[in-house]
Scaffold this motif. Sequence first.
Motif, short mmCIF file in Angstrom:
data_model
loop_
_atom_site.label_atom_id
_atom_site.label_comp_id
_atom_site.label_asym_id
_atom_site.label_seq_id
_atom_site.Cartn_x
_atom_site.Cartn_y
_atom_site.Cartn_z
N HIS A 64 0.83 -1.21 0.00
CA HIS A 64 0.00 0.00 0.00
C HIS A 64 0.86 1.26 0.00
CE1 HIS A 64 0.84 -0.37 4.33
NE2 HIS A 64 0.56 0.92 4.43
N LEU A 65 2.06 1.19 0.59
CA LEU A 65 2.96 2.34 0.55
C LEU A 65 3.53 2.54 -0.85
CD1 LEU A 65 4.96 2.03 3.91
CD2 LEU A 65 3.06 3.56 3.36
N CYS A 66 3.83 1.43 -1.52
CA CYS A 66 4.31 1.53 -2.92
C CYS A 66 3.26 2.18 -3.81
CB CYS A 66 4.68 0.14 -3.44
SG CYS A 66 6.13 -0.59 -2.66
N GLN A 67 1.99 1.81 -3.60
CA GLN A 67 0.92 2.39 -4.41
C GLN A 67 0.79 3.89 -4.15
OE1 GLN A 67 -2.60 0.10 -3.55
NE2 GLN A 67 -1.84 -1.74 -4.57
N ASP A 68 0.94 4.29 -2.87
CA ASP A 68 0.88 5.73 -2.55
C ASP A 68 2.03 6.48 -3.20
OD1 ASP A 68 -1.40 5.39 -1.09
OD2 ASP A 68 -0.41 5.33 0.87
N LEU A 69 3.21 5.89 -3.17
CA LEU A 69 4.37 6.54 -3.79
C LEU A 69 4.22 6.64 -5.29
CD1 LEU A 69 7.20 4.89 -1.65
CD2 LEU A 69 6.62 7.31 -1.69
N ASP A 70 3.57 5.64 -5.88
CA ASP A 70 3.36 5.64 -7.34
C ASP A 70 2.49 6.80 -7.80
OD1 ASP A 70 4.92 3.41 -7.77
OD2 ASP A 70 3.25 1.98 -7.72
N VAL A 71 1.61 7.29 -6.93
CA VAL A 71 0.72 8.39 -7.30
C VAL A 71 1.06 9.66 -6.52
CG1 VAL A 71 -1.17 6.94 -8.07
CG2 VAL A 71 -1.03 7.56 -5.65
N SER A 72 2.32 9.80 -6.17
CA SER A 72 2.74 11.03 -5.48
C SER A 72 2.55 12.23 -6.41
CB SER A 72 4.20 10.91 -5.05
OG SER A 72 5.04 10.76 -6.17
N LYS A 73 2.24 13.37 -5.81
CA LYS A 73 1.98 14.59 -6.58
C LYS A 73 3.21 15.48 -6.58
CE LYS A 73 -2.16 13.04 -5.08
NZ LYS A 73 -2.27 11.88 -4.17
N ARG A 74 3.25 16.39 -7.55
CA ARG A 74 4.33 17.36 -7.64
C ARG A 74 3.76 18.76 -7.49
NH1 ARG A 74 9.77 16.27 -6.98
NH2 ARG A 74 10.20 14.21 -7.84
N CYS A 75 4.34 19.50 -6.54
CA CYS A 75 3.95 20.89 -6.35
C CYS A 75 4.58 21.75 -7.45
CB CYS A 75 4.40 21.35 -4.97
SG CYS A 75 4.09 23.10 -4.62
N LYS A 76 4.05 22.96 -7.62
CA LYS A 76 4.63 23.90 -8.59
C LYS A 76 6.09 24.22 -8.27
CE LYS A 76 1.22 25.21 -11.43
NZ LYS A 76 1.32 25.23 -12.91
N CYS A 77 6.46 24.09 -6.97
CA CYS A 77 7.83 24.39 -6.56
C CYS A 77 8.77 23.23 -6.83
CB CYS A 77 7.87 24.74 -5.07
SG CYS A 77 7.53 23.35 -3.96
#
Length: 421
Positions: free
Chosen positions: A349-362
């Motif tokens: 479940h942690l791998c799945q969360d990391l797979d959909v990590s978001k990127r901020c404008k910064c």
Amino acid sequence: MKLQCEVEVINRMLPTFGMKNRGKGARAVLSVGRQQDKGAGGIAAIYLLICTQKDRAGSKYKLKENIEHFFTKFVEEGKATVRLKEPAVDICLSKANASTLKSFLSVVRLAHLGNTAEKLPLSILTPAKTSEVEKPKTKLTIVSKQDYPLTRNFPYSLEQLQASYCRLARIDMRMLCLKNLRKLDLSHNHIAKLPATVGDLVHLQELILHNNRLEAFPAVLCGSTLRRSLHSLDLSQNRLRALPIQFCQLQELVHLKLDDNELIRLPFHIGQLIKLRLLTAARNKLPFLPHSFQGLALENVDLFGNPFQEADPLLPSIQLKIPLTLLECAAQAVVNYRIPYASHLLPAHLCQDLDVSKRCKCGRACLNSFIHITVTMNLHNVSHTVVLVDNMGGTEAPVMCYFCSVGCYSQFLDKYLQSNR
């Protein structure tokens, strides 16, 4: 013992007389078998018989103590050469099945030794059948159920296969044995599920599944050999609601068709498909596009007929957690510093969360703590040709944006308000 391949017989004496060999191979069937030798008191000798389409009766070469050398450096590629003493010829073999070629050369070697002739399970030599020396079939088109083969196999040499309007409920396992297949068209059938063994088609470049009953695209296919071979994928007119997170592992995709499904979102990291040039996802249920969509460089995009929401950067959805949890801090570090992770290192479940990590404008990563909004993007920013999004002539669509903190969102908001004064 028989072998089907391309053969070129080179006479080594021709250069002595200032002549050249033709230098062109022909499709042939090679047989090793017995034939009565009248010159040896009627004793059955072992010969190599080479039959082609022009010469079905074939040419015979005696094998006992008659081989000067075997050249097998490229046998794994289906190539080999047998050099005979008399006549002085080189028999060059190519485009053969590697395992069959190895077995065939073993039999030829035993026949050359001579003392095992009676132990070899060989039959009497006969001329080749027409079907054996014909050029291998590389393309087959079937467009009705009546023409679909039920009792015979598909030609092993097929590179293109179309089986449409055949009411297939599943993919025929005989198709998955066609290791040379480059194009597979199974459009207009009733296929509801794809087997994982589709990923065993190592040369498959084009997969057409238009107008079937697919409800999911298996994640296992995204990690198979298709990620290195598949250039074109047509999943239009099915029942897909989403594509797996792993879909963007198909890095060689150039054409992707997803029209007329029930998609509520596009792949989260679709921007990773750097070779993608054509994307069609018309008439789905997309409310917005993923943030990574802005990283595409397309030639043609069609998103007509989706119920896109109206973008409003002034109505953010705030999911910030202050202070950040230890899990969030660790996840951000893994993504920001590109630390490798996998299911054998971390819980799934942690791998799945990391797979959909978001990127901020910064540029920083965020996992479960963020602010997100939708902003309007003109599709001409990512594609040369754009099909209108709606009947009003629009070419804009909402894209999801993420911010890791109130500060980053405030900076964006200031710029947005200044540009709209």
